[in-house]
Design an enzyme around this catalytic site. Sequence first.
Site, PDB file in Angstrom:
ATOM      1  N   ASN A  23      14.242  32.292  42.593  1.00 54.37           N
ATOM      2  CA  ASN A  23      15.291  31.720  43.518  1.00 54.37           C
ATOM      3  C   ASN A  23      16.551  31.650  42.622  1.00 54.37           C
ATOM      4  OD1 ASN A  23      15.193  28.244  45.067  1.00 54.37           O
ATOM      5  ND2 ASN A  23      16.557  30.229  45.641  1.00 54.37           N
ATOM      6  N   CYS A  85      17.760  20.565  45.775  1.00 48.40           N
ATOM      7  CA  CYS A  85      17.116  22.045  45.278  1.00 48.40           C
ATOM      8  C   CYS A  85      16.304  21.918  43.934  1.00 48.40           C
ATOM      9  CB  CYS A  85      18.155  23.012  45.228  1.00 48.40           C
ATOM     10  SG  CYS A  85      17.769  24.581  44.834  1.00 48.40           S
ATOM     11  N   ASN A  87      14.438  23.868  42.292  1.00 47.39           N
ATOM     12  CA  ASN A  87      14.470  25.053  41.298  1.00 47.39           C
ATOM     13  C   ASN A  87      16.019  25.210  40.955  1.00 47.39           C
ATOM     14  OD1 ASN A  87      12.008  26.573  41.814  1.00 47.39           O
ATOM     15  ND2 ASN A  87      12.505  27.535  43.542  1.00 47.39           N
ATOM     16  N   ASN A 202      13.845  23.125  56.041  1.00 41.52           N
ATOM     17  CA  ASN A 202      13.100  24.153  55.365  1.00 41.52           C
ATOM     18  C   ASN A 202      11.626  24.447  56.110  1.00 41.52           C
ATOM     19  OD1 ASN A 202      15.107  24.590  53.200  1.00 41.52           O
ATOM     20  ND2 ASN A 202      14.515  22.602  52.816  1.00 41.52           N
ATOM     21  N   GLU A 220      14.146  29.095  53.981  1.00 41.45           N
ATOM     22  CA  GLU A 220      15.074  28.047  53.510  1.00 41.45           C
ATOM     23  C   GLU A 220      16.456  27.984  54.622  1.00 41.45           C
ATOM     24  OE1 GLU A 220      16.001  27.126  49.701  1.00 41.45           O
ATOM     25  OE2 GLU A 220      15.019  28.585  48.827  1.00 41.45           O
ATOM     26  N   ARG A 221      16.667  26.702  54.951  1.00 42.31           N
ATOM     27  CA  ARG A 221      17.740  26.598  55.832  1.00 42.31           C
ATOM     28  C   ARG A 221      18.998  27.062  55.294  1.00 42.31           C
ATOM     29  NH1 ARG A 221      19.032  20.127  55.586  1.00 42.31           N
ATOM     30  NH2 ARG A 221      19.032  19.969  53.287  1.00 42.31           N
ATOM     31  N   CYS A 229      11.105  28.087  46.315  1.00 44.17           N
ATOM     32  CA  CYS A 229      11.796  26.923  46.901  1.00 44.17           C
ATOM     33  C   CYS A 229      10.926  25.868  46.208  1.00 44.17           C
ATOM     34  CB  CYS A 229      12.021  26.876  48.278  1.00 44.17           C
ATOM     35  SG  CYS A 229      12.727  25.165  48.785  1.00 44.17           S
TER      36      CYS A 229
END
Length: 290
Positions: A23, A85, A87, A202, A220-221, A229
Site C-alpha cells: 500500500n 488509514c 498502513n 471500503n 478501497e474507496r 489496507c
Amino acid sequence: MPQDYPTLLQRTWPFTKMEGLGNDFVVLDGVRQDFSLDPLSCRRIADRHYGIGCDQILLVEPATSPGADFRYRIFNADGSEVGQCGNGARCFAVFVRRAGLTDKSSIRVETASGPLQLQVHDDGLVTVDMGVPRLDPARIPFAAPAPATDYCLELESGRVEFAAVGMGNPHALIRVADVEAAPVAALGPLLERHPAFPERTNVGFLEIVSPREIRLRTWERGAGETLACGSNACAAVVAGRGWGALGEEVRVDLPGGSLEIRWPGPGQHLQMTGPARVLFDGIWQGLESI
C-alpha cells in the site's frame, strides 16, 4: 483566456515515497513547509503515469489539540480526504522519526476520526492503537436500524451479505470461500458507492483459514483494489470475531504481506502491528491554482 481558467503556479515540493505491505504513499512534511492540497493536486501527484503514483497522500501537520505530537491527514488517489488509514499510520510514524521531527518511539497523532497512538519498535515494526471498533450503524456510518453481525443489500449484480464495521472509516466485509476467486473488481465498486453508505465504504473479501489466520483482498474507496489496507484488515478481524470464527490474535495475509491484529472484543481497543518502509525521496514539481 476564459475567466474560469485558473492561474497556475509551479511549486517545488520535497516528498518521500513509502509503502506498507505494498500500500504505497507519498508523504509530505507540512510542519516545515506550507502545503496547499486540493483534489486536483492530489490526483496529479497520485497519477502513476504523469505523477509520482500512490494509493494515498499523507500530510504531516503541526498538532492542533493538547497532548498530540502531530496532525495526520490522508488523501485518496481521487483527491477525497478520509479520516483513517492504518498502513499509512505506520508509515507516518517512521517518516516523522526519519525526518527528525521527533525522536519519540511512542507518538500520539490527531486525525479527522480521533486520536491514534503509534509505537515504533526496535525491530522496525510499528504498532498502531486503532481505538475501539464502531459497530453502531450510525457511527460507521451505515444506514441500518440496529447493529447486527450481518446485513444484506441488493446490488445490480444481485443480493450480497456482509458485516459492517467502522474503524474511523467505513468497511463492508464479505466472507468468501476462496479469496483468489473473489469478485473484487465487480462487487467492490458497487458496494463502495451504495447509498446505504453515505461516505462510501471500503470493501473487504475475507477467507477464514483458521481461528488465527485469514486471507484478505480489499477494494478501497477512492483507490480501487490495493495490495493492502490496514484498517480493512482490522475490520475483517472484528467481523470474523462477530461471526464466532476468529480468536483474539489473528494474522491477516494480504497480497502485499501480513499484519498481526489483536482485539480482545467489543468495547476494547484494537491493535495492529506491521512494517513500514521508505522507498525513495524526491522533488515534485507541481502546479497549483492561485
